[in-house]
Scaffold this motif. Structure first.
Motif, short mmCIF file in Angstrom:
data_model
loop_
_atom_site.label_atom_id
_atom_site.label_comp_id
_atom_site.label_asym_id
_atom_site.label_seq_id
_atom_site.Cartn_x
_atom_site.Cartn_y
_atom_site.Cartn_z
N THR A 153 0.85 -1.19 0.00
CA THR A 153 0.00 0.00 0.00
C THR A 153 0.89 1.24 0.00
OG1 THR A 153 -0.10 0.16 2.42
CG2 THR A 153 -1.80 -1.18 1.35
N VAL A 154 0.35 2.34 -0.52
CA VAL A 154 1.10 3.60 -0.52
C VAL A 154 1.37 4.00 0.92
CG1 VAL A 154 1.02 6.04 -1.18
CG2 VAL A 154 0.09 4.30 -2.73
N LEU A 155 0.36 3.88 1.76
CA LEU A 155 0.51 4.27 3.16
C LEU A 155 1.54 3.42 3.90
CD1 LEU A 155 -0.60 6.12 5.43
CD2 LEU A 155 -2.25 4.31 5.95
N GLY A 156 1.47 2.12 3.71
CA GLY A 156 2.31 1.21 4.51
C GLY A 156 3.70 0.96 3.95
N ASN A 157 3.89 1.17 2.64
CA ASN A 157 5.15 0.75 2.03
C ASN A 157 5.97 1.88 1.40
OD1 ASN A 157 3.06 -1.70 1.66
ND2 ASN A 157 5.10 -2.49 2.05
N TRP A 158 5.45 3.09 1.41
CA TRP A 158 6.17 4.22 0.77
C TRP A 158 7.57 4.38 1.35
CZ3 TRP A 158 5.60 7.13 -3.43
CH2 TRP A 158 6.30 8.34 -3.51
N ASN A 159 7.70 4.22 2.64
CA ASN A 159 9.01 4.34 3.28
C ASN A 159 9.57 2.99 3.73
OD1 ASN A 159 9.50 7.19 3.15
ND2 ASN A 159 7.83 7.45 4.64
N GLY A 160 8.97 1.91 3.22
CA GLY A 160 9.38 0.57 3.65
C GLY A 160 10.73 0.17 3.09
N ARG A 161 11.35 -0.78 3.78
CA ARG A 161 12.68 -1.21 3.36
C ARG A 161 12.59 -2.05 2.08
NH1 ARG A 161 16.39 -4.26 7.59
NH2 ARG A 161 14.73 -5.72 7.12
N LYS A 162 11.60 -2.94 2.04
CA LYS A 162 11.53 -3.85 0.91
C LYS A 162 10.98 -3.19 -0.36
CE LYS A 162 10.07 -8.50 -0.42
NZ LYS A 162 9.20 -9.64 -0.11
N TYR A 163 9.93 -2.41 -0.21
CA TYR A 163 9.26 -1.88 -1.41
C TYR A 163 9.25 -0.35 -1.52
CZ TYR A 163 7.55 -6.54 -2.61
OH TYR A 163 7.47 -7.87 -2.97
N GLY A 164 9.86 0.34 -0.56
CA GLY A 164 9.82 1.80 -0.58
C GLY A 164 10.37 2.41 -1.86
N ARG A 165 11.51 1.92 -2.27
CA ARG A 165 12.13 2.43 -3.49
C ARG A 165 11.25 2.15 -4.71
NH1 ARG A 165 18.17 2.57 -5.09
NH2 ARG A 165 18.55 2.42 -2.87
N MET A 166 10.67 0.97 -4.72
CA MET A 166 9.80 0.59 -5.83
C MET A 166 8.53 1.45 -5.87
SD MET A 166 8.10 -3.12 -6.54
CE MET A 166 7.03 -3.39 -7.95
N MET A 167 7.97 1.74 -4.68
CA MET A 167 6.77 2.58 -4.64
C MET A 167 7.06 3.96 -5.21
SD MET A 167 4.41 0.68 -3.56
CE MET A 167 3.01 1.59 -2.93
N LYS A 168 8.24 4.48 -4.88
CA LYS A 168 8.62 5.80 -5.39
C LYS A 168 8.84 5.75 -6.90
CE LYS A 168 10.50 7.40 -0.98
NZ LYS A 168 10.36 6.20 -0.12
#
Ligand SMILES: [Zn+2]
Length: 208
Positions: A153-168
């Motif tokens: 999710t945008v809320l949960g993963n925007w700054n996440g380690r695994k998917y943060g970069r991918m979300m951006k």
């Protein structure tokens, strides 16, 4: 999982034939039997629906569609959009967004749409300028499901380690296909979704 793979197998052969392929893709994605190709895009499935709300304070869409799937990507909720915006969503999702996914070793299988047409002011404020959602020009995306089963999710993963970069990267990839792209960096209203719209801005794309 088999359903997902079947959907992409269908996509590979989609250029070969017309309506029949749409039917097979619809079945692979478990969509209602009455969906068909919309906006002259063979692998965009949905329904042509009646004109929406002409005359109500500037809100409304002529020749709207309700979108169920773009390429092999199922939409978890079905936004009502004009064809220009539906085609932008199809183009971004099947090209730039899947390219980002591929770079990360997955395929996007579902997008969590949280808003399409809505007769309202910007950021849901009364009295604010009419939102692009009120003209069928905008779609909001709150999350994605990948072929490995992960749901982000945008809320949960925007700054996440695994998917943060991918979300951006997904957010950035929408800039171009859409003239306006907003996300967590823009303001508090968008910390849980990407706002994508096709409004014309003379100054060029606005993405943040
Ligand atoms: Zn929005």
């Amino acid at each position: 999982m088999h359903r997902v793979l079947a959907a992409f197998a269908v996509l590979l052969s989609l250029s070969a034939c017309g309506d029949r392929s749409a039917e097979i893709l619809a079945r692979a994605l478990n969509l209602p039997a009455d969906v068909s190709s919309i906006c002259d895009m063979p692998d965009m499935l949905g329904l042509e629906i009646d004109d929406i709300g002409k005359g109500s304070g500037g809100c409304g869409i002529s020749d709207p569609v309700k979108v169920y799937a773009v390429g092999g990507i199922k939409l978890a909720a079905q936004p009502r959009l004009n064809c220009r915006t539906a085609l932008a969503l199809h183009s971004w999702a099947t090209n730039e967004a899947q390219e980002v996914a591929k770079d990360n070793g997955v395929v996007i299988t579902e997008m969590r749409v949280v808003a399409g047409y809505a007769c309202r002011g910007r950021n849901n404020r009364r009295g604010a300028r009419l939102s692009e959602h009120a003209k069928g020009n905008a779609v909001d995306i709150a999350g994605f499901t990948f072929s490995n089963g992960d749901r982000v999710t945008v809320l949960g993963n925007w700054n996440g380690r695994k998917y943060g970069r991918m979300m951006k990267a997904l957010h950035a990839s929408a800039c171009g296909p859409f003239g306006t792209v907003l996300g967590p960096k823009s303001d508090a209203f968008h910390r849980d979704h990407f706002h994508l719209d096709t409004a014309d801005y003379r100054s060029g794309a606005y993405c943040r």
